[in-house]
Structures are given as structure tokens and as C-alpha cells.
Design an enzyme around this catalytic site. Structure first.
Site, PDB file in Angstrom:
ATOM      1  N   TYR A 175       0.859  -1.181   0.000  1.00 11.53           N
ATOM      2  CA  TYR A 175       0.000   0.000   0.000  1.00 11.53           C
ATOM      3  C   TYR A 175       0.893   1.227   0.000  1.00 11.53           C
ATOM      4  O   TYR A 175       1.860   1.301   0.757  1.00 11.53           O
ATOM      5  CB  TYR A 175      -0.896   0.006   1.236  1.00 11.53           C
ATOM      6  CG  TYR A 175      -1.748   1.255   1.380  1.00 11.53           C
ATOM      7  CD1 TYR A 175      -2.808   1.513   0.508  1.00 11.53           C
ATOM      8  CD2 TYR A 175      -1.502   2.177   2.395  1.00 11.53           C
ATOM      9  CE1 TYR A 175      -3.588   2.655   0.650  1.00 11.53           C
ATOM     10  CE2 TYR A 175      -2.282   3.320   2.538  1.00 11.53           C
ATOM     11  CZ  TYR A 175      -3.320   3.556   1.666  1.00 11.53           C
ATOM     12  OH  TYR A 175      -4.091   4.686   1.813  1.00 11.53           O
TER      13      TYR A 175
ATOM     14  N   ASP B  86       9.300   2.873  -0.509  1.00  8.21           N
ATOM     15  CA  ASP B  86       8.279   3.517   0.308  1.00  8.21           C
ATOM     16  C   ASP B  86       8.532   3.109   1.759  1.00  8.21           C
ATOM     17  O   ASP B  86       8.144   2.020   2.188  1.00  8.21           O
ATOM     18  CB  ASP B  86       6.881   3.107  -0.160  1.00  8.21           C
ATOM     19  CG  ASP B  86       5.793   3.790   0.650  1.00  8.21           C
ATOM     20  OD1 ASP B  86       6.131   4.526   1.610  1.00  8.21           O
ATOM     21  OD2 ASP B  86       4.611   3.593   0.324  1.00  8.21           O
TER      22      ASP B  86
ATOM     23  N   LYS C 223       4.648   8.973   8.882  1.00 10.21           N
ATOM     24  CA  LYS C 223       4.451   8.323  10.184  1.00 10.21           C
ATOM     25  C   LYS C 223       5.468   8.790  11.244  1.00 10.21           C
ATOM     26  O   LYS C 223       5.294   9.879  11.778  1.00 10.21           O
ATOM     27  CB  LYS C 223       4.380   6.814   9.998  1.00 10.21           C
ATOM     28  CG  LYS C 223       3.143   6.472   9.113  1.00 10.21           C
ATOM     29  CD  LYS C 223       2.745   5.031   8.994  1.00 10.21           C
ATOM     30  CE  LYS C 223       1.396   4.959   8.284  1.00 10.21           C
ATOM     31  NZ  LYS C 223       1.356   4.124   7.107  1.00 10.21           N
TER      32      LYS C 223
HETATM   33  C1  LIG Z   1       0.671   4.652   5.764  1.00 12.09           C
HETATM   34  C2  LIG Z   1       1.363   4.414   4.498  1.00 12.09           C
HETATM   35  C3  LIG Z   1       1.228   5.284   3.402  1.00 12.09           C
HETATM   36  C4  LIG Z   1       0.225   6.410   3.379  1.00 12.09           C
HETATM   37  O1  LIG Z   1       0.486   7.375   4.333  1.00 12.09           O
HETATM   38  P1  LIG Z   1      -0.708   8.370   4.753  1.00 12.09           P
HETATM   39  O2  LIG Z   1      -0.035   9.327   5.681  1.00 12.09           O
HETATM   40  O3  LIG Z   1      -1.747   7.519   5.379  1.00 12.09           O
HETATM   41  O4  LIG Z   1      -1.190   9.028   3.509  1.00 12.09           O
HETATM   42  C5  LIG Z   1       2.015   5.068   2.299  1.00 12.09           C
HETATM   43  N1  LIG Z   1       2.884   4.047   2.249  1.00 12.09           N
HETATM   44  C6  LIG Z   1       3.033   3.184   3.276  1.00 12.09           C
HETATM   45  C7  LIG Z   1       4.034   2.093   3.162  1.00 12.09           C
HETATM   46  C8  LIG Z   1       2.272   3.325   4.417  1.00 12.09           C
HETATM   47  O5  LIG Z   1       2.391   2.436   5.406  1.00 12.09           O
END
Ligand SMILES: *Cc1c(COP(=O)(O)O)cnc(C)c1O
Length: 427
Positions: free
Chosen positions: A143, A238, A266
Site C-alpha cells: 500500500y 516507500d 508516520k
Molecule cells: C501509511 C502508508 C502510506 C500512506 O500514508 P498516509 O499518511 O496515510 O497518507 C504510504 N505508504 C506506506 C508504506 C504506508 O504504510
């Protein structure tokens, strides 16, 4: 006794779709009423009924220092008392950028944004702007936020272009995204052999944390690095979830691989909205106003959010922090596996840094298909048995769990006692 959670959930649904502002919060995967939270401290949360929980969600990753760490709260208070927003540069943004660069050397330049979604969306645009190509490769089960290009599932064959995984995403957009199987190196090699010259970039979670927790198999990430280098594609890690979690330098430090671009989020916001996209200078210099790839944000680098992130990174940087949290996480997963074995429940668990996965199957999964084979119904019963005993796990079998520096022996022991009783209920 009235259940305030139920009252609030009913009321929320009158104004907010499904009563929640992000879908997994609605508990559709496990059923029941989500607790509405009122406050948090350290490893604990309190809901609207005053019930206390040990928290293993950590706001989905950011709260690695524990909730309401005094140093973070004080930094936020101090920043807020000076200004809530300027929409203009501040010194604290430089300090946060410098802290990130110090720990993640593949990042030569970076831009701060306000969410992980914004970071990955910008990374994709940069990869396309840099290469002049359109196709993006992603992996099923990873994701990367909710931008159109990334809400795509596999097409009819592995090497064909993808289909939208959400209504509202034009097929024409999804057609530029190719979806492969995580950990399938041969498949990625075949794709690049067939159409390497069309591929702008590959985006991957270097440890997959959005299909429960799936570790990369030895050689998988190295192969992606090699393929991108050979074919002139941009490798995007990511690390929104794994950054400052898997290791202080993220998964790229743990595995010793330098991506071209990295996305963060995060932890770098410490619980407030901060994301970042950064990487090789030659690519990052394409971003506006240095280059032709447009990107902007009214609240980007917000002083209060940056203060929370910086204070959190200062804690994460302290000697022994990562090792301590990783050891607590291993104690948790080891104890859970023991408790399941004693109860005769098919189960496995593993961790990397302060992220963990629990699986209702005999071995840890190595692919999206194996994740899908876990016993979801059993997970749902375990989830509710733990919730009733005051342990808040992610309300879905497809999410990683998170431990913080505030999870000490007392919290882990209490969790394992709850788990022994819960597993016995399932057996
Ligand atoms: C949480 C997450 C996102 C999206 O971040 P948001 O701040 O919720 O938009 C993208 N990539 C990864 C791997 C994530 O865990």
C-alpha cells in the site's frame, strides 16, 4: 451501564461515512463497535467508557516513542505558542531535513509534505518527470497511499497493465501501473526484459507492512535495485512505515540497498501530519521551483508538526533506543507464539525492528497469496478476545503491529497473559 462507544459510533454515522475518517477504523474486518478514544499515555489508550488498553497500533506507526512523551508534547506546546503556521520557511524544517539526511544517506535532498500519500504521489511524478516514461511497477499487497496511480490491482496476466482497485480511478490511469507479486524476482526480471525501456520506476515497501508483515526474501530487493539501474528506472523505497522503525536508517540501512527515492511519513511526524520525499540530487532537482515537476503544499513543513517530528527523532536517536524497542517486540512475538503453541492453535509471529506480524497459519507468509491463506475468522475471534482483555491490536488481519519505547516488561507480560487466555478460548 450505557456504552459510550456505541452511542458515539451511532452518532458519528449521522455525519461521517461509516462513522470514521479512514476505512479500517470502522472495524468492518472484525465486526463490532470501534472504541472511541479519549486520551493516551505511554503504551496505553483510554476509550470513551474509561476502559484502558495496551496499544499495538501506535496510530498506525508514528508513536514509536510512546504516546504523549513529555519531550514531544513540550516541543509541540512551545512551537504552537510561537506560531501555528506561516506558509513560509522556518529553521526547524532545516533541522528535520538534516536529521533525516544524517540517518538516511541515500537522501541528498528532500521535500517535506503532510502525508505519506502526498510523498508517494510526488515520488511517482518525479520518477516519470525524470525518465520521461509513464509506466510504474508496484507489488500486490503493498500500500502506498490513495493516489490514483497506486490504487491498482493486477491485470489479467502478471505482465499486463493493471486495473483500478477503486471506483473513480480511470482505467487509462491504471493502465500505466503494472502490478507484480511481492518476492517474485523472476517475474520482475521477465517484465524488465520485455519492456524495461517503458518503466519510469518501481515502488516497493522494502518490508511489506500493509498485508500484515511480509519480509523481503534474500535477493529480492537487490534484484530490483539491479534491474532499475540497468534499465534506467527509478527505484522508490516507500519507507513511510519502515523509516526509523525497521532500523534508524530504515529498511534500506537494514538491507544495505540505496534506492533512488525514498518516501517517509508516520514516525517523522511523531503523530502529527508530516511526510517526506527525498533521494538522489539529480532527481530531486527536477522538483519545482528548481525543475519542471510541480509539487506544493500550503501546510507543508508546518511548524507544529515539524516540532513533533523533530522531538520524536531526537528520542529515536538516543543510544540503545532501537535495540530496546526491537527486543521488546521480539519478546512479544516470541511469547505470543509460545502461548499459541501451548493452546494448540496454528499460529506464527515475527518482527523486524519494532514492527511485527501475527498470522493464524503455521508459518510466516512470504507472499500476498500466503497472507490470504491465513485464518481470518480465527483472527477476528482472537482480536475481540484480546480487546475485551484490554489489548488493542490492529482491527484487521492484514496490518502490521507496532511496539513503542513505552512498552516495558509489565505491558508485554500483561499482553501475554491476555493472549494465553484468548488462545485457550479459540482452541
Ligand atoms: C501509511 C502508508 C502510506 C500512506 O500514508 P498516509 O499518511 O496515510 O497518507 C504510504 N505508504 C506506506 C508504506 C504506508 O504504510
Amino acid at each position: 451501564m450505557t456504552d459510550r462507544n456505541q452511542e458515539l459510533f451511532a452518532r458519528a454515522q449521522l455525519s461521517i461515512p461509516a462513522g470514521v475518517n479512514s476505512p479500517v477504523r470502522a472495524f468492518r474486518a472484525v465486526g463490532g463497535t470501534p472504541p472511541f478514544f479519549e486520551r493516551a499515555s505511554g503504551a496505553n489508550l483510554w476509550d470513551a467508557n474509561g476502559k484502558r488498553y495496551v496499544d499495538y497500533v501506535g496510530s498506525w506507526g508514528p508513536m514509536v516513542a510512546g504516546h504523549c512523551h513529555p519531550a514531544v508534547v513540550e516541543a509541540v506546546r512551545e512551537a504552537a505558542s510561537r506560531a501555528l503556521s506561516f506558509g513560509a520557511p522556518t529553521e526547524a524544517e532545516i533541522e528535520l531535513a538534516e536529521a533525516i539526511r544524517r540517518h538516511v544517506p541515500s537522501i541528498e535532498l528532500l521535500r517535506l509534505v503532510s502525508s505519506g500519500t502526498e510523498a508517494t504521489m510526488t515520488a511517482i511524478r518525479l520518477a516519470r518527470g525524470h525518465t520521461g516514461r509513464s509506466a510504474i511497477v508496484k507489488f500486490e499487497g503493498c500500500y502506498h497511499g490513495h493516489a490514483d496511480s497506486l490504487l491498482v490491482k493486477a491485470g489479467s496476466g502478471a505482465l499486463t497493465f493493471g486495473n483500478p482497485s477503486s471506483a473513480g480511478v480511470p482505467a487509462e490511469t491504471a493502465q500505466h501501473t503494472i502490478v507484480l507479486d511481492y518476492n517474485d524476482t523472476a517475474q520482475a526480471q521477465a517484465l524488465f526484459a520485455a519492456r524495461g525501456a517503458q518503466i519510469a520506476g518501481v515502488i516497493v515497501e522494502p518490508v511489506a507492512g500493509n498485508m500484515n508483515l511480509v519480509l523481503p526474501e534474500p535477493g529480492f530487493l537487490h534484484a530490483l535495485r539491479e534491474l532499475c539501474s540497468r534499465h534506467g528506472a527509478v527505484l522508490i523505497f516507500d519507507e513511510v512505515m519502515t523509516g526509523f522503525r525497521v532500523a534508524i536508517g530504515g529498511a534500506q540501512a537494514h538491507f544495505g540497498i540505496e534506492p533512488d527515492l525514498t518516501t517517509l511519513g508516520k514516525v517523522i511526524g511523531g503523530g502529527l501530519p508530516v511526510g517526506a520525499v527525498g533521494g538522489r540530487r539529480a532527481i530531486m532537482e527536477r522538483i519545482a521551483p528548481l525543475g519542471p515537476v510541480y509539487q506544493a503544499g500550503t501546510l507543508s513543513g508546518n511548524p507544529v508538526a515539524v516540532a513533533a517530528g523533530l522531538a520524536t527523532l531526537r528520542l529515536v536517536e538516543q543510544p540503545g533506543f532501537q535495540d530496546r524497542v526491537a527486543a521488546a517486540t521480539r519478546a512479544l512475538t516470541g511469547g505470543l507464539a509460545d502461548a499459541a503453541r501451548e493452546a494448540g492453535v496454528p499460529f506464527s509471529a515475527q518482527s523486524i525492528g519494532s514492527m511485527f506480524g501475527i498470522y493464524f497459519r503455521a508459518t510466516a507468509p512470504a507472499s500476498f497469496a500466503e497472507v490470504m491463506q491465513s485464518d481470518r475468522e480465527r483472527f477476528g475471534r482472537f482480536f475481540h478476545a484480546m480487546l475485551a482483555r484490554g489489548v488493542y491490536l490492529a482491527p484487521s488481519a492484514y496490518e502490521a503491529g507496532f511496539v513503542s519505547a513505552a512498552h516495558g516488561a509489565a505491558e508485554i507480560d500483561a499482553t501475554l497473559a491476555a493472549a494465553r487466555a484468548s488462545f485457550r478460548e479459540l482452541a
